[in-house]
Design an enzyme around this catalytic site. Structure first.
Site, short mmCIF file in Angstrom:
data_model
loop_
_atom_site.label_atom_id
_atom_site.label_comp_id
_atom_site.label_asym_id
_atom_site.label_seq_id
_atom_site.Cartn_x
_atom_site.Cartn_y
_atom_site.Cartn_z
N THR A 1 1.39 -3.31 6.86
CA THR A 1 0.34 -2.29 6.95
C THR A 1 -0.87 -2.88 7.69
O THR A 1 -1.49 -2.23 8.51
CB THR A 1 -0.09 -1.84 5.53
OG1 THR A 1 1.06 -1.29 4.89
CG2 THR A 1 -1.17 -0.79 5.59
N GLY B 1 7.55 -7.00 7.43
CA GLY B 1 8.28 -5.83 7.94
C GLY B 1 8.14 -5.63 9.42
O GLY B 1 9.07 -5.16 10.09
N ALA C 1 0.81 -1.22 0.00
CA ALA C 1 0.00 0.00 0.00
C ALA C 1 0.84 1.27 0.00
O ALA C 1 0.40 2.31 -0.46
CB ALA C 1 -0.92 -0.01 1.22
N ASP D 1 -0.65 -10.53 -1.32
CA ASP D 1 0.63 -10.45 -0.60
C ASP D 1 0.65 -11.29 0.67
O ASP D 1 1.68 -11.88 1.01
CB ASP D 1 1.05 -9.00 -0.33
CG ASP D 1 -0.04 -8.14 0.28
OD1 ASP D 1 -1.07 -8.68 0.73
OD2 ASP D 1 0.13 -6.90 0.28
N THR D 2 -0.49 -11.38 1.36
CA THR D 2 -0.50 -12.22 2.57
C THR D 2 -0.38 -13.69 2.22
O THR D 2 0.26 -14.46 2.94
CB THR D 2 -1.80 -11.99 3.38
OG1 THR D 2 -2.01 -10.59 3.51
CG2 THR D 2 -1.69 -12.61 4.75
N ASN E 1 -8.10 -10.22 10.14
CA ASN E 1 -7.47 -8.97 9.72
C ASN E 1 -7.45 -8.01 10.91
O ASN E 1 -8.50 -7.69 11.46
CB ASN E 1 -8.29 -8.30 8.60
CG ASN E 1 -7.99 -8.88 7.25
OD1 ASN E 1 -6.92 -8.68 6.71
ND2 ASN E 1 -8.95 -9.61 6.70
N GLN F 1 2.42 3.83 10.79
CA GLN F 1 2.86 4.47 9.54
C GLN F 1 2.21 5.84 9.39
O GLN F 1 2.86 6.82 8.98
CB GLN F 1 2.49 3.59 8.33
CG GLN F 1 3.32 2.33 8.22
CD GLN F 1 2.67 1.27 7.30
OE1 GLN F 1 1.57 1.46 6.79
NE2 GLN F 1 3.36 0.16 7.11
#
Length: 471
Positions: A260, A403, A12, A238-239, A297, A305
């Site tokens: 994110t 990350g 993102a 991506d997950t 989630n 961020q």
């Protein structure tokens, strides 16, 4: 000659091109190109700039040529749920609207006029998120019905980029499941559900699994970037890619894909579409080899961020972590509250939540960060209890990949709040998972367990005990 595999991993806030090769039985990574990403406010609508992103994808490919490191294959992964509608000339209809846009407000009620929330979960196993593709399409149907009439095809964002590279349209399974329109028993589109909701089922291509070859670059792309390459579908969500890189073969493992968003859960062979699972707000997203990513989630590092961007002092995430670790403020916010999804000011949103709930209001960046990190860890602790209650299993280790595995303070808090050991790393999990599928396709690994063993041996993993101490 080294064999290279390329992951284009677009999140993102940024995208990057990562080349991988094998040396001495270990996977080696090299980031060769990075570019910014984010939603643009276009006349009040939050949109992705698909043209700019594709230009950046090609720029990274040109970098491969410049370095003389030509990949044998490549694949692109991105976030889930977002898509493009293409007309008969393959032009995008309307804007490429992003999932944080508020056009889906009230669209859940429109969907539930046709099918109840309970029945929808029993049918798809997907957690209700107001930005799921099913609600986005309802927003299009309500405000721009002409787009659905004119559309010849729909492609999720990474599928669209693969199409631009190869001229071949495929819809990959893991990303498709995020939209809440896939049947978890057949692992294919629920065409009956689409018909019930008035979505044109003819525009949806059959589902393809990770490892499928899309095709080679078109002549035009070959000429522009200077080489040809095979495009292989990774887990394009991506997950889905990040979970592939969890460095354990223990089926009884809890993971957190930490970026994110924090995606926390387990891998299962079958979906759990029960009402108990729905009430706990778990989702059954598709994974590699028809596994299910049974997860929740959680808002994740998006909050940090956002705070980092808003704060006047330019601090690194490591510095923010370090300052937060010295604070003792006891306030906790609900990370999954809608007020944190896309606030105009995240600092104010955290302060307002504390004020409304009669808790100490954080003032400094250190206090605000401490509240966010403690709130995330508490949410992880609550989620572990829910997973153990639903599955009847107990788990001793939480595997943090992505990350967020770099956030030492958050790892310590995660261990304390969950009372579990924490394994943190690899940080480049999404790119590693993307590349792993390509390597499995090319025969570098005979199986996923072999690949995961290699990942555990190739990358730096930090471990914490239940008290949050590194060992």
């Amino acid at each position: 000659m080294d064999k290279y595999y390329l992951a284009v991993d677009i999140g993102a806030s940024s995208g990057r091109h990562i080349l991988a090769s094998m040396a001495g039985g270990k996977m080696q990574l090299e980031e060769i190109y990075r570019f910014p990403n984010g939603m643009d406010n276009k006349d009040g609508t939050l949109c992705w700039d698909a043209n700019r992103l594709f230009t950046e994808i090609k720029n990274g490919l040109k970098k491969c040529k410049e370095l003389g490191k030509i990949p044998v294959s490549m694949g692109i992964d991105t976030w889930g749920v977002d898509y493009v509608l293409l007309d008969k000339d393959d032009r995008i209809l309307g804007d490429t609207v992003g999932y944080r846009d508020d056009r889906t407000t009230g669209m859940d009620k429109k969907v539930y006029e046709t099918i109840s929330q309970d029945d929808l979960y029993a049918r798809t196993g997907i957690q209700k998120q107001i930005f799921n593709t099913i609600y986005q399409l309802m927003a299009v149907k309500e405000t721009h019905p002409e787009y659905l009439k004119q559309a010849e095809s729909i492609l999720m964002i990474p599928d669209y980029f693969h199409f631009l590279l190869t001229g071949v349209k495929k819809m990959e399974y893991t990303n498709a499941t995020t939209g809440q329109l896939i049947n978890p028993v057949t692992n294919d589109w629920d065409y009956e559900l689409m018909d019930m909701l008035g979505y044109p089922s003819r525009i949806f291509k059959p589902v393809s699994m990770p490892g499928t070859v899309v095709g080679n670059f078109t002549k035009a792309i070959q000429e522009e970037v200077g080489f040809d390459c095979k495009v292989v579908l990774p887990a394009t969500h991506d997950t889905g890619s990040a979970v592939l890189a969890v460095p354990t073969n223990n089926d009884n493992a809890i993971y957190i894909s930490s970026g994110t968003w924090s995606l926390m859960g387990i891998e299962r062979k079958e979906a759990d579409c029960s009402m108990e699972s729905m009430k706990a707000n778990f989702t059954n997203e598709g994974g590699y080899d028809h596994r299910f990513r049974y997860l929740k989630n959680i808002m994740g590092l998006w909050m940090i961020q956002s705070v980092k961007k808003e704060f006047e002092e330019d601090l690194s995430f490591a510095e923010i972590c370090e300052r937060a670790a010295k604070e003792t403020i006891p306030s906790i916010v609900d990370c999954n509250d809608d007020s944190f999804l896309a606030p105009k000011n995240m600092i104010q949103a955290v302060q307002d939540f504390c004020r409304k709930t009669d808790q100490q209001v954080p003032e400094t960046i250190a206090e605000i960060a401490a509240v966010i990190y403690n709130s995330l860890a508490k949410c992880y602790g609550d989620t572990v209890k829910e997973i153990e209650s639903i599955t009847g299993n107990t788990y001793d280790t939480i595997y943090v990949v992505g990350g967020g595995a770099n956030a030492g303070y958050l790892n310590e808090l995660t261990a304390k709040y969950t009372q579990k050991k924490v394994s943190a790393g690899p940080t480049e999990a999404t790119a590693i998972g993307n590349i792993t599928v390509q390597m499995l396709r090319d025969g570098v690994f005979a199986s996923l367990p072999e690949a995961r063993t290699c990942i555990g041996e190739s990358f730096d993993i930090k471990r914490y005990n239940e008290k949050g101490k590194q060992f």
